[in-house]
Structure formats: C-alpha cells, structure tokens
Design a protein around this motif. Structure first.
Motif, PDB file in Angstrom:
ATOM      1  N   ASN A   1      -2.422  -8.502   3.157  1.00 50.23           N
ATOM      2  CA  ASN A   1      -3.165  -7.487   3.309  1.00 50.23           C
ATOM      3  C   ASN A   1      -2.632  -6.034   3.112  1.00 50.23           C
ATOM      4  OD1 ASN A   1      -6.074  -6.377   4.262  1.00 50.23           O
ATOM      5  ND2 ASN A   1      -4.705  -5.750   6.083  1.00 50.23           N
ATOM      6  N   GLY A   2      -1.729  -6.086   2.250  1.00 50.49           N
ATOM      7  CA  GLY A   2      -1.178  -4.529   1.981  1.00 50.49           C
ATOM      8  C   GLY A   2       0.348  -4.314   2.372  1.00 50.49           C
TER       9      GLY A   2
ATOM     10  N   HIS B   1     -11.981  -3.481   1.929  1.00 50.57           N
ATOM     11  CA  HIS B   1     -11.900  -3.291   0.181  1.00 50.57           C
ATOM     12  C   HIS B   1     -11.966  -4.555  -0.487  1.00 50.57           C
ATOM     13  CE1 HIS B   1     -11.222  -1.455  -3.534  1.00 50.57           C
ATOM     14  NE2 HIS B   1     -10.365  -2.324  -3.812  1.00 50.57           N
TER      15      HIS B   1
ATOM     16  N   LEU C   1      -8.128  -2.056   4.606  1.00 54.15           N
ATOM     17  CA  LEU C   1      -7.676  -2.810   3.356  1.00 54.15           C
ATOM     18  C   LEU C   1      -8.422  -4.140   3.137  1.00 54.15           C
ATOM     19  CD1 LEU C   1      -3.901  -2.013   3.377  1.00 54.15           C
ATOM     20  CD2 LEU C   1      -5.783  -0.819   2.293  1.00 54.15           C
TER      21      LEU C   1
ATOM     22  N   TRP D   1      -6.517  -5.930  -1.517  1.00 51.40           N
ATOM     23  CA  TRP D   1      -6.771  -4.530  -1.066  1.00 51.40           C
ATOM     24  C   TRP D   1      -6.512  -3.428  -2.045  1.00 51.40           C
ATOM     25  CZ3 TRP D   1      -2.510  -1.384  -2.240  1.00 51.40           C
ATOM     26  CH2 TRP D   1      -1.496  -1.892  -2.688  1.00 51.40           C
ATOM     27  N   ALA D   2      -5.892  -3.946  -3.213  1.00 52.29           N
ATOM     28  CA  ALA D   2      -5.934  -3.221  -4.397  1.00 52.29           C
ATOM     29  C   ALA D   2      -6.591  -3.586  -5.887  1.00 52.29           C
ATOM     30  CB  ALA D   2      -4.250  -3.097  -4.814  1.00 52.29           C
TER      31      ALA D   2
ATOM     32  N   HIS E   1       0.884  -1.130   0.022  1.00 53.83           N
ATOM     33  CA  HIS E   1       0.108  -0.007  -0.046  1.00 53.83           C
ATOM     34  C   HIS E   1       1.108   1.031  -0.019  1.00 53.83           C
ATOM     35  CE1 HIS E   1      -2.736   3.245   1.610  1.00 53.83           C
ATOM     36  NE2 HIS E   1      -3.578   2.278   0.926  1.00 53.83           N
TER      37      HIS E   1
END
Length: 337
Positions: A203-204, A258, A255, A323-324, A13
């Motif tokens: 998770n980022g 999302h 995150l 998360w992205a 992230h």
C-alpha cells in the motif's frame, strides 16, 4: 507494458520517499527503538483507539506471520486457516518449517466459515492430534473478498468458545477497509482480534508491516522471537519513518481507496463487455475469466498472473491495481478487450 501483476511493483509513495530522504542522515539507535518507531507506534495506537497494545515493525508479511505464529504457539499447537490462506500457499512452508501444523480448511471464497472452526476443533480431539490454538484469516483474502463485521464477530465468538487466538493478516488491509462493501473500521479489528498487522508493502511503503498485539498473553518477550527469527531490522527507523507518514494524516486509507477505485473501473469495464469473474471481489484484486486466445493477446501488452484454467477454452487471470495505477492504464486495458 501495463503492469497489473501486483500492488508492490512501484517503489514508494513520493511523500514516504521524501520523508526517508529528509531523515536519511539522522543518527538514531537501531532495532525499532528509535524516536520514529516510537512515534509511529503512538500514532497507530491513537488511530485504532487502543493505548494498551504493543506495536512491532517488520519488513514483510511472511516474517510477520511466521514470527507471530512461532511466538504464540507451543510446539504441539496448530493454526486453523482457509486453504487459500497466505501461510498455506504463498510462504514456502515457513510456518511448518518452524514446527507448527496448519489445519487448512477448503473454502470457495478464501474466507473461513465460523462452522469450520467447530469442525477443526472437534476433529482434533486428544493428544494424538495437534491441538488447534489459533485461527488465521486475511483481510482482504487471497481472492480479494472481505470479511463483514458480523462475520468477524462470529469468528471471534468461536475463538473465545475454544480458547483460540484470532490473528488477522492485514497485508491488504487498506483495500479491505476502503472497499465499498466494507462495514468495519480499523478500531473494530483492533477490538475483535488478539493480533493483526497493518500492511505497508502492498500500500505504498517501500517495505514494512506494523504488527499490533492486543492480547497480553502474546506480548511477553516477543522481541526475543523477532530477533531470533531474523526479522529485526537494524535500521529500524526506516520502518518508523514510513508509518509516521501513513498516519500523520489519512494517507494510508487514501492510497487504499485509489487502488480500489481503479479496480472498480476495471471490473465494471470488463463486466460491460460480457465477461464473468471467478469470485465477487470488491477490492483491488479481480479475477476475470477470458478465452485462452484473449489471454494470449493480453499477455503481449499487460503483465498479470494466471490463476487457474476454466475448462479447456478459458482461463481465470488476476488483475491487481495499486496506489499508483494510472486511470489511463485501466482505460487502455478495457479498450484492448
């Protein structure tokens, strides 16, 4: 190519990358004894409501799992796990290679039924068998299912009945705790387990997991085992910086939310077109069943993993959101169907 193969495809992230760049030229002591790791540990303790725990940082989940199990068990002791558990089927026998048998219990949804703990303990009745001493579960599971609070409470009761440690693999804990079907808090997990870890890699984070030890029996000389197992990162502050960012605010849970939101959108889009799923997974992993011809077409534009064949004409595949994951990618996949 749209990437729905896993939730650690991207780097990290931007907020985490920015923190790593900002602290890049700092000079600190190593091996997790730097100010960032100490501060991150304090933030985690405050977030889970436990000042009495020990927090250790690892690079990845496999190192966390085999180091912990090696540390917690004597040579003749074993760990009870769902047969689909990560330590059973995704870690190349890392636990067994260190001398501990995994008692694998078959399940349909990758969740361990409390009665299976009774079954495993009763079968291993004397010194001619390995002795069960730990229960391993993961949340979310390898099939994207989650444990409810009542289920974890009942598993904990069985562990207390037989004197077993309860260890929770939290590689995808952010997805579990932000699932719409979840009724547990991270504070609950800290109270109901002897040890668990907060997964960052999926998770980022660039990499990293945070292991929490709440049972005093498990804390003694644990760092010796971390070092001996090759799991102690010299530049430990790189882990601390990332977990500081996760818990400076609500980033860790945002995150996970999302990833779940994107999975929900994809799940609903697939269901609306009449396709079924191999399991009801309310998290960022979903397992639709498609005709073989459709799977072949999707592979041209979407990266995913194949789970298992369903008869001769269909296949269960795995989509994983992260998360992205952009909403636009999810809409494109739904349109492809």
């Amino acid at each position: 190519m749209i990437f729905l193969r896993c939730d650690y495809s991207e780097g990290a992230h931007p907020q985490i990358l920015e923190a790593l760049v900002k602290t890049n030229m700092e000079q600190t002591v190593g091996y997790g004894e730097d100010p960032h790791c100490l501060n991150a540990a304090d933030k985690i303790k405050a977030r889970i409501g436990r000042k009495d725990v020990d927090v250790h940082f690892f690079v990845g989940g496999t190192q966390t799992n085999f180091t912990s199990i090696t540390a917690f068990l004597r040579p003749y002791e074993a760990v009870i796990s769902p047969a689909r558990g990560h330590i059973c089927v995704h870690e190349t026998g890392a636990v067994e290679a260190r001398g501990h048998k995994i008692i694998a219990m078959p399940t349909k949804d990758a969740k361990l039924n409390p009665d299976q703990i009774d079954e495993a303990v009763r079968y291993h009745e004397d010194e001619h068998f390995v002795k069960p001493k730990m229960v391993y579960i993961s949340n979310t599971t390898e099939l994207g299912t989650i444990y409810k609070k009542s289920e974890l409470q009942e598993i904990k009761k069985r562990c207390e009945k037989y004197g077993l440690y309860l260890y929770l693999d939290g590689a995808r804990l952010a997805s579990a705790l932000t699932s719409p079907e979840n009724d547990m808090t991270i504070e609950d997990i800290a109270q109901l387990t002897d040890a668990f870890y907060i997964g960052g890699t999926k998770n980022g984070a660039l990499f990293g997991e945070a292991l929490i030890l709440s049972n005093p029996e498990l804390k003694k000389e644990f760092r010796w085992l971390i070092k001996q197992s090759g799991s102690m990162l010299a530049k430990g502050r790189l882990l601390g910086v990332q977990f500081e960012e996760f818990f400076n605010d609500n980033l860790y849970f945002e995150l996970g939310q999302h990833a779940n939101d994107m999975a929900k959108l994809l799940r609903e889009g697939i269901a609306a077109k009449g396709y079924k799923f191999i399991t009801d997974s309310p998290s960022n992993q979903i397992f639709p069943i498609f005709p073989n011809a459709l799977v072949a077409e999707l592979e041209k534009e979407v990266s995913f993993e194949k789970e298992c064949p369903i008869g001769d004409d269909e296949y269960c595949i795995r989509f994983v959101t992260s998360w992205a994951t952009p909403k636009e990618d999810i809409e494109k996949v739904i349109n492809m169907l």
